[in-house]
Design an enzyme around this catalytic site. Structure first.
Site, PDB file in Angstrom:
ATOM      1  N   TYR A   1      85.293 -47.820  67.126  1.00  0.00           N
ATOM      2  CA  TYR A   1      86.731 -47.729  66.913  1.00  0.00           C
ATOM      3  C   TYR A   1      87.512 -48.542  67.943  1.00  0.00           C
ATOM      4  O   TYR A   1      88.643 -48.960  67.688  1.00  0.00           O
ATOM      5  CB  TYR A   1      87.196 -46.279  66.959  1.00  0.00           C
ATOM      6  CG  TYR A   1      86.777 -45.432  65.778  1.00  0.00           C
ATOM      7  CD1 TYR A   1      86.128 -45.987  64.689  1.00  0.00           C
ATOM      8  CD2 TYR A   1      87.029 -44.071  65.753  1.00  0.00           C
ATOM      9  CE1 TYR A   1      85.737 -45.213  63.613  1.00  0.00           C
ATOM     10  CE2 TYR A   1      86.647 -43.287  64.676  1.00  0.00           C
ATOM     11  CZ  TYR A   1      86.000 -43.861  63.612  1.00  0.00           C
ATOM     12  OH  TYR A   1      85.613 -43.090  62.543  1.00  0.00           O
TER      13      TYR A   1
ATOM     14  N   LYS B   1      71.567 -42.673  66.117  1.00  0.00           N
ATOM     15  CA  LYS B   1      70.793 -43.520  65.206  1.00  0.00           C
ATOM     16  C   LYS B   1      69.916 -44.429  66.065  1.00  0.00           C
ATOM     17  O   LYS B   1      69.948 -45.652  65.970  1.00  0.00           O
ATOM     18  CB  LYS B   1      71.742 -44.325  64.309  1.00  0.00           C
ATOM     19  CG  LYS B   1      71.062 -44.966  63.096  1.00  0.00           C
ATOM     20  CD  LYS B   1      70.455 -43.974  62.131  1.00  0.00           C
ATOM     21  CE  LYS B   1      69.892 -44.695  60.912  1.00  0.00           C
ATOM     22  NZ  LYS B   1      69.108 -43.806  60.041  1.00  0.00           N
TER      23      LYS B   1
ATOM     24  N   ASP C   1      71.811 -39.446  59.788  1.00  0.00           N
ATOM     25  CA  ASP C   1      71.635 -39.173  58.367  1.00  0.00           C
ATOM     26  C   ASP C   1      70.938 -37.841  58.145  1.00  0.00           C
ATOM     27  O   ASP C   1      71.309 -37.065  57.259  1.00  0.00           O
ATOM     28  CB  ASP C   1      70.878 -40.317  57.676  1.00  0.00           C
ATOM     29  CG  ASP C   1      69.709 -40.838  58.480  1.00  0.00           C
ATOM     30  OD1 ASP C   1      69.498 -40.379  59.621  1.00  0.00           O
ATOM     31  OD2 ASP C   1      68.980 -41.709  57.959  1.00  0.00           O
TER      32      ASP C   1
ATOM     33  N   ASP D   1      83.207 -38.330  63.995  1.00  0.00           N
ATOM     34  CA  ASP D   1      84.285 -38.299  63.016  1.00  0.00           C
ATOM     35  C   ASP D   1      83.748 -37.807  61.665  1.00  0.00           C
ATOM     36  O   ASP D   1      84.332 -36.938  61.014  1.00  0.00           O
ATOM     37  CB  ASP D   1      84.878 -39.701  62.880  1.00  0.00           C
ATOM     38  CG  ASP D   1      86.202 -39.719  62.134  1.00  0.00           C
ATOM     39  OD1 ASP D   1      86.657 -38.654  61.687  1.00  0.00           O
ATOM     40  OD2 ASP D   1      86.767 -40.807  61.992  1.00  0.00           O
TER      41      ASP D   1
ATOM     42  N   ASP E   1      83.998 -33.657  60.038  1.00  0.00           N
ATOM     43  CA  ASP E   1      84.681 -33.433  58.766  1.00  0.00           C
ATOM     44  C   ASP E   1      83.738 -32.816  57.740  1.00  0.00           C
ATOM     45  O   ASP E   1      84.144 -31.956  56.939  1.00  0.00           O
ATOM     46  CB  ASP E   1      85.255 -34.745  58.231  1.00  0.00           C
ATOM     47  CG  ASP E   1      86.611 -35.070  58.824  1.00  0.00           C
ATOM     48  OD1 ASP E   1      87.011 -34.370  59.763  1.00  0.00           O
ATOM     49  OD2 ASP E   1      87.260 -36.014  58.354  1.00  0.00           O
TER      50      ASP E   1
END
Length: 371
Positions: free
Chosen positions: A142, A189, A221, A245, A249
Site C-alpha cells: 500500500y 506467503k 491462502d 486487510d 474482512d
C-alpha cells in the site's frame, strides 16, 4: 481523568454511528467522573468537498495534540466509481496513519452466542470464536513505489518491509497473546514472497523472547480457508498490511454482522479507533446503520486510556442490547431499532445497569432516561 478526543466523523454513516459512540462516552464521563473534551475535524470526501484536501493539515495537528482519535468512516460513491480521480478520500486515511505513526491495527473478532444464527457459517464451527488480528498498517504494497508506464499498459506496485517494521508490531502481538490463550499465528506467503520470508525469519527470532507463546505459521491462502473451516483454532493472528486487510474482512462474517467489529490503530504516541464497516452510503441519513462497532471502538479507546472498568461497562451494555434484541435491522430484521435508539439504550444502560427492564421500555416508547 481529563482527556481530549479528536472526532473525525467522516463520510456516509460515519457521523451517525460516531454520534452514538459519543453518547456512550458522555455517559461514561458522567458515571465515572471523567471529562472528555471532543474536538471535531475533517477527513475524507467531506474534507475534499470543503477544502480540496482529503486530510487538512489542521486535522493532523489536532490528532497529534489529542489523547486519542475517534473515527467514523471514509469513502463516497462519486470517488469509488471514478478510477481516474487524482484526489480520493482514502488518501486521507492512509496519510493520517503515516503522519501519526499508526503502525498496528488491532481487530477483535468474536462470535456472540445471541447472534450465531445470523452468521452464514454453521454454529458448531464458530461458537466460541475469539480472535485478535494484528495487521501492520504503514508498510507493504500500500505504501510502496507505484508506477504506470507511459502508454498506460503496465502498472507496478512495490512491496517492502524492514526488520524494524516487523519487530515493533510483532512485540505487540506476542504481548497480546501472553494475556490471551498464548498462541500466535503468523500469516504470510513465504513460499513465494521475499518480504514474507523476512517476516517469518524475524518473528521466529523474536519467539525466543516469549517462550510461553506457541507460534505457528500459515500461508495466507490456507489461512483464509482455515478461518472458514475452523476459526476457533486461532487466538492472535499477526500479518502484513495487504493480507491483514483481506483476512480481517473475511473474519467479519463470523460474528454475523460487520456492524459489530471495532478496531484500534496504534503507534508509539497516537491511537485511532474506528468501526471497520466503511461508509455504507446506501444507509446514509436513514438512521438504520448499526452503531455497535463504533461504540465498541469507543470501549477500545477507553482501554487505551487505561480506563478498564469504563470499557467493561460499555461491553456489558452492548452485550445487553444484543440479549434484548435492541439492535438495528442488519441483526434484527423483524423488529429493528434505529441507530439513535440503540445509542440511547447503550447510554441508558451505562447510567443504570441494574434497571435494564426500565431502559428497554423507555427505548420502546421512544423515550430516554439520559440526564
Amino acid at each position: 481523568m481529563k482527556a481530549t478526543i479528536a472526532v473525525i466523523s467522516g463520510d456516509g454513516i460515519g457521523p451517525e454511528v460516531t454520534a452514538q459512540a459519543r453518547k456512550a462516552l458522555n455517559a461514561i464521563a458522567d458515571v465515572f467522573d471523567h471529562t472528555f473534551l471532543f474536538k471535531e475535524a475533517l477527513m475524507g470526501a467531506c474534507a475534499i468537498d470543503e477544502t480540496g484536501n482529503p486530510l487538512p493539515d489542521e486535522t493532523v495537528q489536532l490528532c497529534r495534540e489529542s489523547d486519542a482519535v475517534l473515527f467514523g468512516a471514509i469513502g463516497d460513491p462519486k470517488y469509488d466509481n471514478d478510477p481516474s480521480a487524482k484526489v480520493r478520500p482514502e488518501q486521507g486515511l492512509l496519510r493520517l496513519r503515516k503522519e501519526l505513526g499508526l503502525f498496528c491495527n488491532v481487530r477483535p473478532v468474536k462470535a456472540y452466542d445471541t447472534l450465531i444464527h445470523n452468521s452464514p457459517l454453521k454454529e458448531d464451527r464458530i461458537k466460541g470464536t475469539d480472535i485478535s488480528i494484528y495487521r501492520e498498517l504503514t508498510g507493504g504494497i500500500y505504501f510502496g513505489i507505484k508506477e504506470l508506464s507511459d502508454d498506460g499498459k503496465i502498472a507496478f506496485d512495490g512491496c517492502s518491509y524492514s526488520v524494524e517494521e516487523i519487530e515493533r508490531i510483532a512485540h505487540l502481538a506476542f504481548q497480546s497473546a501472553q494475556v490471551r490463550r498464548k498462541k500466535l499465528t503468523l500469516v504470510d506467503k513465504a513460499n513465494v514472497l521475499e518480504t514474507s520470508r523476512l517476516w517469518r525469519k524475524t518473528v521466529t527470532a523474536l519467539a525466543s523472547q516469549y517462550p510461553d507463546v506457541k507460534v505457528d505459521f500459515l500461508f495466507v491462502d490456507n489461512a483464509a480457508m482455515q478461518l472458514i473451516l475452523n476459526p476457533k483454532q486461532f487466538d492472535v493472528i499477526l500479518t502484513e498490511n495487504l493480507f491483514g486487510d483481506i483476512i480481517s474482512d473475511e473474519a467479519s462474517v463470523i460474528g454475523g454482522s460487520i456492524g459489530l467489529l471495532a478496531s484500534a490503530s496504534v503507534g508509539k504516541e497516537n491511537a485511532l479507533f474506528e468501526p471497520i464497516h466503511g461508509s455504507f452510503p446506501q444507509a446514509k441519513g436513514k438512521d438504520i446503520a448499526n452503531p455497535l462497532a463504533s461504540i465498541l471502538s469507543a470501549a477500545m479507546l477507553l482501554e487505551h486510556l487505561g480506563l478498564h472498568d469504563e470499557a467493561a461497562a460499555i461491553d456489558r451494555a452492548v452485550q445487553k442490547s444484543l440479549e434484548l434484541g435492541i439492535t438495528t435491522e442488519d441483526i434484527n430484521s423483524e423488529n429493528p431499532f434505529s441507530t439513535s435508539k440503540v445509542g440511547d439504550f447503550i447510554a441508558d444502560y451505562i447510567y443504570n445497569q441494574e434497571d435494564s427492564d426500565m431502559n428497554f421500555q423507555n427505548i420502546h416508547m421512544g423515550q430516554s432516561t439520559i440526564i
